[in-house]
Write an enzyme that holds these catalytic residues in place. Structure first.
Site, PDB file in Angstrom:
ATOM      1  N   LYS A 195      47.777  42.060  28.250  1.00  0.00           N
ATOM      2  CA  LYS A 195      47.781  43.683  27.753  1.00  0.00           C
ATOM      3  C   LYS A 195      48.856  43.720  26.546  1.00  0.00           C
ATOM      4  O   LYS A 195      49.856  44.368  26.932  1.00  0.00           O
ATOM      5  CB  LYS A 195      48.356  44.301  29.086  1.00  0.00           C
ATOM      6  N   ASP A 228      42.113  45.322  30.883  1.00  0.00           N
ATOM      7  CA  ASP A 228      41.101  46.621  31.280  1.00  0.00           C
ATOM      8  C   ASP A 228      39.823  46.371  30.864  1.00  0.00           C
ATOM      9  O   ASP A 228      39.140  46.534  31.744  1.00  0.00           O
ATOM     10  CB  ASP A 228      41.836  48.138  31.014  1.00  0.00           C
ATOM     11  N   ASP A 256      39.154  38.026  42.270  1.00  0.00           N
ATOM     12  CA  ASP A 256      38.530  38.828  43.175  1.00  0.00           C
ATOM     13  C   ASP A 256      37.453  39.601  42.763  1.00  0.00           C
ATOM     14  O   ASP A 256      36.312  39.784  43.515  1.00  0.00           O
ATOM     15  CB  ASP A 256      39.538  39.591  43.983  1.00  0.00           C
TER      16      ASP A 256
HETATM   17 MG    MG Z   1      44.121  36.624  45.402  1.00  0.00          MG
END
Ligand code: MG
Ligand code: IPM
Length: 368
Positions: A195, A228, A256
């Protein structure tokens, strides 16, 4: 296939850390597979089981007891199930199960966390992402694991709290070199996710990563991507990534997200490596307390973690590939747990199916 023990002629020393929730169930599955590998494939493994997480808090008051640290010091690798659960949610910070995991990462400088994301055609239908976007997805997330806001100074009073995100030049250099070596074995393309339009730490990362790659790895390219945007591109064009290099917190979140490309969190393995030879192998999923103890846990992430251990710590690439082929064969035959299909198999049934294929390798590869 090699038949000799790999570590200086002595058995491979493994610390087993079952942990909490579904951790002990998927860990048991790994032990069954390791037993077959020892019987049929000449591996010799000495297993030393130790406490970590909530189980360790209950038994000793400490989520990473000294005895566990000492056992790991003498070991070549550790295999971890999962830590955490609601029963410890109200514990003081130093007695939270997750702290056991964070401390073992820090104690052994396991700065390089590898999370491979490979989609398999038999599982495309189980992903929320359209199948045509999942073709040929094969990316490696290299997550820095011992720095950033996870390990910076933390404090809180009644009205404010702070988690400091700090990175040093050497911390960025070593994980960059690790990622570059991995990229050299692949397509040679690193996407640095940060970022840098907002964060000073990201600007340090950019400077260091580009310098190290430019000076030491002329065969590797680096592309910059804001986190993002990366979270979007992971869903819209996942096959474009080769190696995704990022800091600790971004890597946690993006891995994830990326698991959904494969179909389930229950399919993602990981390896956490240091600069010596020690590695910690664990599924990316957590302890899933809601399904613990019911035989519902998906053991594939754990079994793929065993394959990563065979490859990275035991120097047994043939056995690692065989185990992976057995797992893919099971997928092709629809042998899946209930996180993927409502009529799915139990943890034990899936484990049996993998073990059976491992014992009869000719039937393993394609599915019966
Ligand atoms: Mg994790
Ligand atoms: C992971 C987990 C851990 C992390 C938790 C359990 C502390 O989410 O390994 O991804 O945030 O690193």
């Amino acid at each position: 296939m090699s038949n000799e023990p790999k570590v200086n002629g002595r058995p491979f020393r493994l610390v087993g850390l079952p942990g909490d929730g579904i951790g002990p169930e998927v860990y048991a599955s790994a032990c069954q597979v390791l037993a077959v590998l020892q019987q049929g494939h000449g591996l010799r493994i000495e297993l030393d089981e130790q406490l970590i997480g909530g189980a360790a808090v209950d038994a000793t008051g400490d989520p990473l007891p000294q005895q566990t640290i000492d056992a790991c010091r003498n070991a070549d690798a550790a295999l971890l199930g999962a830590v955490g659960g609601p029963e410890w949610d109200r514990n003081p910070a130093e007695q939270r199960p997750e702290l056991g995991l964070l401390r073992i990462r820090s104690e052994f400088s396991l700065f390089c966390n590898l999370r491979p994301i490979v989609t398999h055609p038999a599982l495309h239908a189980f992903s929320p992402i359209r199948a045509e976007r999942l073709q040929r997805v094969d990316l490696m997330i290299v997550r820095e694991l011992t720095g950033g806001s996870y390990f910076g100074k933390k404090w809180r009073d009644a009205d404010q709290a702070e988690d400091v995100c700090r990175y040093t030049r050497p911390e960025v250099e070593r994980v960059t070199r690790a990622a570059a070596r991995i990229a050299q074995q692949r397509q040679g393309r690193i996407t640095l996710v940060d970022k840098a339009n907002v964060l000073e730490t990201s600007r340090l990362w950019r400077e260091v990563v580009h310098r190290v790659i430019g000076e030491e790895f002329p065969d590797v390219s680096v592309e910059n991507m804001y986190v993002d945007a990366a979270s979007m591109h992971l869903l819209t064009r996942p096959a474009d990534f080769d190696v995704l290099l990022t800091e600790n917190l971004f890597g946690d979140i993006l891995s994830d997200e990326a698991s959904m490309l494969c179909g389930s969190m229950g399919l993602l393995p990981s390896a956490s490596l240091n600069e010596e030879r020690f590695g910690l192998y664990e599924p990316v999923h957590g302890s899933a307390p809601d399904i613990a103890g019911q035989g519902l846990a998906n053991p594939y992430a754990m079994l793929l973690s065993v394959a990563m251990m065979l490859r990275h710590s035991l120097d047994c690439p043939a056995e690692a590939a065989l185990l992976e082929q057995c797992i893919y064969g099971c997928w092709s035959d629809g042998l899946l747990t209930r996180d993927l299909r409502p009529d799915g198999l139990t943890t034990a049934q899936v484990t049996e199916a993998v073990c059976e294929r491992l014992s009869t390798p000719t039937a393993a590869q394609t599915g019966s």
